[in-house]
Scaffold this active site. Structure first.
Site, mmCIF file in Angstrom:
data_model
loop_
_atom_site.group_PDB
_atom_site.id
_atom_site.type_symbol
_atom_site.label_atom_id
_atom_site.label_comp_id
_atom_site.label_asym_id
_atom_site.label_seq_id
_atom_site.Cartn_x
_atom_site.Cartn_y
_atom_site.Cartn_z
ATOM 1 N N GLN A 102 0.867 -1.216 -0.014
ATOM 2 C CA GLN A 102 -0.008 0.127 0.044
ATOM 3 C C GLN A 102 0.882 1.310 -0.012
ATOM 4 O OE1 GLN A 102 -2.979 -0.485 -0.409
ATOM 5 N NE2 GLN A 102 -3.570 1.957 -0.622
ATOM 6 N N GLU A 103 1.888 1.017 0.765
ATOM 7 C CA GLU A 103 2.813 2.455 0.971
ATOM 8 C C GLU A 103 3.898 2.835 -0.548
ATOM 9 O OE1 GLU A 103 3.167 4.647 3.062
ATOM 10 O OE2 GLU A 103 2.006 3.628 4.953
#
Length: 252
Positions: A102-103
């Site tokens: 996600q990052e």
């Protein structure tokens, strides 16, 4: 794959990425895959993975509508680094992969507009603080994009707040994204079932982030062969800030 790699647009996208012209490479990649059927999309995703363009691989694999490859949607690059960081902090690998997907989409040298760096997207002040906690006096900010260091620091930071937020992964994920002060402030005066609490997060970005990190974690746990932990358990019940009445979470 060799024939696909010979495509002029594909070669251009790879070369732009090598030149660190990320935005231009992304636009070229989007043009290349436009209108492709599922089989061609998966071929393109596989090629991107082999070329180390992990974000392109994931994003392209996610475009399929009928034929899916979850191994491409949920890549596990830097497996040794994530495994070592997970062992050191006694965390599930699936959780760390879920955060990193996600990052950063596994682009190791990516730096956000806010200044967060690397696989686990650590802000400079956070990295310095973690270095101090880990007694790393020789730490230099320029090294934070190193996958081994970045995963180690990111795992420590997540575990630190997981422990201080009563071991609630949803709350720790919110803290990782929006800061521990906000995550604490979002705990109400009464306990809430985790799935309900997530919907009360006032920041759209953080609300979406927590959902995706936990969803990623569920997929990665299955892909990595980790023991099954129901989503309701991962969401848990978000307890009040300073104690108070609680309500039981629904059974899975």
């Amino acid at each position: 794959l060799p024939a696909f790699g010979a495509n002029v647009g594909v070669r251009r996208a790879v070369k732009l990425a090598e030149l660190d012209l990320r935005a231009e490479s992304l636009r070229e990649s989007a043009h290349v895959v436009r209108g492709m059927d599922d089989a061609r999309l998966l071929l393109a995703a596989d090629y991107a993975q082999r070329a180390g363009l992990y974000d392109r691989a994931i994003n392209t694999a996610e475009r399929t509508t009928g034929q899916h490859d979850f191994g491409l949607r949920y890549l596990t690059p830097y497996a040794e680094q994530f495994a070592a960081a997970a062992r050191e902090q006694d965390l599930d690998r699936s959780l760390l992969f879920g955060v990193a997907r996600q990052e950063s989409r596994f682009i190791s040298d990516i730096v956000s507009s806010a200044g967060a760096s690397g696989l686990m997207q650590l802000m400079p002040a956070t990295a310095r603080w973690v270095a101090k906690q880990l007694n790393e006096p020789s730490f230099q900010q320029a090294k934070i994009v190193d996958p081994t260091l970045n995963t180690r620091f990111g795992a420590f930071y997540f575990r630190y707040w997981l422990d201080r937020l009563d071991r609630m992964p949803a709350l720790a994920a919110a803290a990782y994204n929006a800061g521990p002060g906000r995550a604490q402030a979002w705990r109400g005066s009464t306990a809430l079932e985790g799935a309900i609490w997530v919907e009360t997060i006032p920041f759209n970005e953080t609300r979406d982030y927590v959902k995706k990190v936990l969803a990623n974690t569920m997929y990665y746990a299955q892909l990595l062969g980790e023991p099954h932990v129901p989503l309701t358990v991962r969401l848990s019940t978000i307890t009040p800030r300073n104690g108070g009445p609680t309500v039981a979470a629904k059974a899975d």
